[in-house]
Design a protein around this motif. Structure first.
Motif, PDB file in Angstrom:
ATOM      1  N   TYR A  27     -10.993   4.930   5.159  1.00 20.23           N
ATOM      2  CA  TYR A  27      -9.798   5.468   4.904  1.00 20.23           C
ATOM      3  C   TYR A  27      -8.901   4.893   6.094  1.00 20.23           C
ATOM      4  N   ALA A  28      -9.415   4.643   7.193  1.00 23.33           N
ATOM      5  CA  ALA A  28      -8.636   3.947   8.292  1.00 23.33           C
ATOM      6  C   ALA A  28      -7.936   2.737   7.946  1.00 23.33           C
ATOM      7  N   LEU A  29      -8.669   1.917   7.271  1.00 20.15           N
ATOM      8  CA  LEU A  29      -8.252   0.818   6.750  1.00 20.15           C
ATOM      9  C   LEU A  29      -7.102   0.851   5.612  1.00 20.15           C
ATOM     10  N   VAL A  30      -7.396   1.653   4.829  1.00 22.96           N
ATOM     11  CA  VAL A  30      -6.356   2.003   3.883  1.00 22.96           C
ATOM     12  C   VAL A  30      -4.846   2.745   4.267  1.00 22.96           C
ATOM     13  N   ALA A  31      -5.146   3.482   5.446  1.00 21.99           N
ATOM     14  CA  ALA A  31      -4.089   4.326   5.701  1.00 21.99           C
ATOM     15  C   ALA A  31      -3.206   3.395   6.512  1.00 21.99           C
ATOM     16  N   ASP A  32      -3.506   2.531   7.341  1.00 20.38           N
ATOM     17  CA  ASP A  32      -2.821   1.278   8.132  1.00 20.38           C
ATOM     18  C   ASP A  32      -2.333   0.282   7.241  1.00 20.38           C
ATOM     19  N   VAL A  33      -1.297   0.443   6.726  1.00 23.26           N
ATOM     20  CA  VAL A  33      -0.748  -0.529   5.809  1.00 23.26           C
ATOM     21  C   VAL A  33      -0.253  -1.972   6.739  1.00 23.26           C
ATOM     22  N   ARG A  34      -0.004  -1.616   7.853  1.00 25.64           N
ATOM     23  CA  ARG A  34       0.355  -3.013   8.505  1.00 25.64           C
ATOM     24  C   ARG A  34      -0.838  -3.862   8.499  1.00 25.64           C
ATOM     25  N   ARG A  35      -2.010  -3.524   8.416  1.00 27.13           N
ATOM     26  CA  ARG A  35      -3.045  -4.646   8.301  1.00 27.13           C
ATOM     27  C   ARG A  35      -3.202  -5.084   6.929  1.00 27.13           C
ATOM     28  N   TRP A  36      -2.611  -4.374   5.705  1.00 31.67           N
ATOM     29  CA  TRP A  36      -2.859  -4.880   4.516  1.00 31.67           C
ATOM     30  C   TRP A  36      -2.885  -6.396   4.262  1.00 31.67           C
ATOM     31  N   PRO A  37      -1.743  -7.069   4.612  1.00 29.15           N
ATOM     32  CA  PRO A  37      -1.630  -8.434   4.133  1.00 29.15           C
ATOM     33  C   PRO A  37      -2.804  -9.500   4.752  1.00 29.15           C
ATOM     34  N   ALA A  38      -3.524  -8.901   5.863  1.00 28.97           N
ATOM     35  CA  ALA A  38      -4.560  -9.736   6.235  1.00 28.97           C
ATOM     36  C   ALA A  38      -5.936  -9.183   5.477  1.00 28.97           C
ATOM     37  N   VAL A  39      -5.872  -7.922   5.075  1.00 21.80           N
ATOM     38  CA  VAL A  39      -7.211  -7.410   4.548  1.00 21.80           C
ATOM     39  C   VAL A  39      -7.157  -7.451   2.935  1.00 21.80           C
ATOM     40  N   PHE A  40      -6.040  -7.316   2.370  1.00 14.47           N
ATOM     41  CA  PHE A  40      -6.108  -7.189   0.805  1.00 14.47           C
ATOM     42  C   PHE A  40      -5.349  -8.346   0.330  1.00 14.47           C
ATOM     43  N   GLU A  41      -6.281  -9.324  -0.346  1.00 16.88           N
ATOM     44  CA  GLU A  41      -5.635 -10.223  -0.899  1.00 16.88           C
ATOM     45  C   GLU A  41      -4.312 -10.510  -1.667  1.00 16.88           C
ATOM     46  N   PRO A  42      -4.017  -9.584  -2.616  1.00 16.14           N
ATOM     47  CA  PRO A  42      -2.660  -9.345  -3.209  1.00 16.14           C
ATOM     48  C   PRO A  42      -1.655  -9.013  -2.502  1.00 16.14           C
ATOM     49  N   THR A  43      -1.767  -8.516  -1.325  1.00 14.55           N
ATOM     50  CA  THR A  43      -0.412  -8.073  -0.432  1.00 14.55           C
ATOM     51  C   THR A  43       0.024  -9.219   0.424  1.00 14.55           C
ATOM     52  N   GLY A  66       0.376 -13.540 -10.589  1.00 13.83           N
ATOM     53  CA  GLY A  66       0.775 -15.028 -10.290  1.00 13.83           C
ATOM     54  C   GLY A  66       2.178 -15.045  -9.703  1.00 13.83           C
ATOM     55  N   GLU A  67       2.999 -13.762  -9.670  1.00 13.64           N
ATOM     56  CA  GLU A  67       4.384 -13.826  -9.136  1.00 13.64           C
ATOM     57  C   GLU A  67       4.430 -12.808  -7.932  1.00 13.64           C
ATOM     58  N   VAL A  68       5.283 -12.879  -7.236  1.00 12.19           N
ATOM     59  CA  VAL A  68       5.403 -11.992  -5.910  1.00 12.19           C
ATOM     60  C   VAL A  68       6.217 -10.980  -6.393  1.00 12.19           C
ATOM     61  N   ALA A  69       5.863  -9.681  -6.477  1.00 16.77           N
ATOM     62  CA  ALA A  69       6.728  -8.634  -6.748  1.00 16.77           C
ATOM     63  C   ALA A  69       7.082  -7.878  -5.683  1.00 16.77           C
ATOM     64  N   HIS A  70       8.037  -6.664  -5.685  1.00 23.51           N
ATOM     65  CA  HIS A  70       8.426  -6.053  -4.744  1.00 23.51           C
ATOM     66  C   HIS A  70       8.913  -4.655  -5.020  1.00 23.51           C
ATOM     67  N   TRP A  71       8.556  -3.758  -4.151  1.00 22.25           N
ATOM     68  CA  TRP A  71       8.910  -2.344  -4.491  1.00 22.25           C
ATOM     69  C   TRP A  71       8.993  -1.561  -3.177  1.00 22.25           C
ATOM     70  N   ARG A  72       9.220  -0.466  -3.298  1.00 22.31           N
ATOM     71  CA  ARG A  72       9.213   0.668  -2.412  1.00 22.31           C
ATOM     72  C   ARG A  72       8.339   1.645  -2.627  1.00 22.31           C
ATOM     73  N   SER A  73       7.533   2.233  -1.588  1.00 22.67           N
ATOM     74  CA  SER A  73       6.619   3.236  -2.125  1.00 22.67           C
ATOM     75  C   SER A  73       6.677   4.375  -0.983  1.00 22.67           C
ATOM     76  N   HIS A  74       6.263   5.585  -1.414  1.00 19.59           N
ATOM     77  CA  HIS A  74       6.185   6.639  -0.458  1.00 19.59           C
ATOM     78  C   HIS A  74       4.812   7.047  -0.564  1.00 19.59           C
ATOM     79  N   ARG A  75       4.288   7.512   0.748  1.00 21.98           N
ATOM     80  CA  ARG A  75       2.930   7.792   0.802  1.00 21.98           C
ATOM     81  C   ARG A  75       2.764   9.148   1.742  1.00 21.98           C
ATOM     82  N   VAL A  76       1.390   9.996   1.346  1.00 21.65           N
ATOM     83  CA  VAL A  76       1.248  11.215   2.098  1.00 21.65           C
ATOM     84  C   VAL A  76      -0.223  10.897   2.681  1.00 21.65           C
ATOM     85  N   LEU A  77      -0.533  10.866   3.723  1.00 19.75           N
ATOM     86  CA  LEU A  77      -1.630  10.570   4.421  1.00 19.75           C
ATOM     87  C   LEU A  77      -2.576  12.136   4.470  1.00 19.75           C
ATOM     88  N   ASP A  78      -3.678  12.042   4.181  1.00 17.94           N
ATOM     89  CA  ASP A  78      -4.551  13.598   4.535  1.00 17.94           C
ATOM     90  C   ASP A  78      -5.865  13.006   4.965  1.00 17.94           C
TER      91      ASP A  78
END
Length: 319
Positions: A27-43, A66-78
């Protein structure tokens, strides 16, 4: 008689994986989006827009089909329920809406079941578009679940493997922050200007999105090849995510930022890395530890980025 608009079909997907790691660590890994680019290959990059309590908004760039997509997201952490819900504020066509959630269950037999759910709609309920979205979700979800399993299944604490550091220098040249930004953006010239760069291949499929392949010379004279996706937002920052990393790393992302401060313009290089423990002894020797790997990476990556920043500081003379 007025025609009644039909509601678009809501398509659903669910991807699961059971791992041995504690649910709280996952949960802690998923909750911390600052780490996502180093953790998740697509990000590729994440930029926070707002955070308040358990809610947050951010922009995200990710590789999709195969392309770089871009969007805005809203999240709620529990954190009590170990649940993270998300929805895209503005989806990229043909997607008209996308939402879902991360759930971490504790099966009776032990371990943790990671559940990643998506709900989406597409324009005109186009079957071909639905198939493309489902294909992308299948591929990226499998990569993300696999990354969580790999990182938490090494026997090492995640905080020992994933860490960040920064280096900042003043920009004394007359080019200032803009000149330094331009130097970093125009990476196709680095092989002629930077001593640690042997070869560069830079393409820009659309404004602000770059693919950079580069041969870097290490301190011992060996050469390794990296390939990165880069997001450029003039004149403030350039973010990158290495798609091909050296042996010691499972993930590496970073950001170059250029700012005007009360003491004058400055440039900062930030790195976030995820160590691959299986490569430590191969690269650093049979007695090497994660602490040795952290020190080695801090020195090697910091040395190269500082060299780039110092050249960028003189950009008015070189660009």
């Amino acid at each position: 008689m007025a025609r009644t608009a039909t509601r678009p079909t809501v398509h659903r997907s669910e991807h699961t994986l059971t791992v041995t790691a504690p649910a709280e660590d996952l949960y802690a890994l998923v909750a911390d989006v600052r780490r996502w680019p180093a953790v998740f290959e697509p990000t590729v990059h994440v930029c926070h827009l707002a955070r308040e309590g358990r809610t947050e908004r951010f922009e995200i760039w990710a590789e999709v089909n195969g392309e770089v997509a871009h969007w805005r997201s809203h999240r709620v952490l529990d954190p009590r329920r170990l649940y993270v819900s998300f929805r895209q504020e503005h989806s990229r066509p043909p997607v008209t809406s996308m939402s879902g959630g991360w759930l971490f269950r504790r099966p009776a037999g032990g371990g943790t079941e990671i559940v990643l759910r998506h709900r989406f709609t597409v324009a005109d309920d186009d079957p071909a578009a639905v198939a493309r979205v489902e294909e992308a979700l299948d591929r990226n979800s499998a990569r993300e679940l696999g990354a969580l399993a790999a990182l938490t299944g090494t026997g090492h604490a995640v905080d020992d493997l994933v860490f960040s550091f920064t280096d900042t220098i003043p920009l004394r040249g007359s080019g200032g922050a803009l000149g330094a930004y331009t130097f970093v953006e125009r990476a196709e010239r680095w092989a002629d200007l930077l001593p640690h760069v042997a070869r560069v291949d830079l393409t820009e499929p659309e404004p602000g999105v770059q693919w950079l392949e580069m041969d870097t010379v290490t301190a011992d004279g060996s050469t390794h090849t990296t390939r990165s996706a880069r997001i450029c937002r003039a004149p403030e920052w350039i973010a990158y995510k290495q798609q091909r990393t050296p042996r010691l790393l499972s993930g590496h992302s970073g950001e170059w930022t250029f700012a005007q401060t009360s003491d004058g313009p400055v440039a900062t290089a930030r790195h976030t890395v995820a160590i691959d423990p299986s490569g430590i002894t191969e690269v650093l020797g049979p007695e090497a530890t994660t602490s040795d790997a952290r020190a080695y990476l801090r020195d090697a990556l910091g040395r190269n980025s500082l060299a780039t920043l110092r050249h960028a500081a003189e950009a008015d003379q070189r660009v």
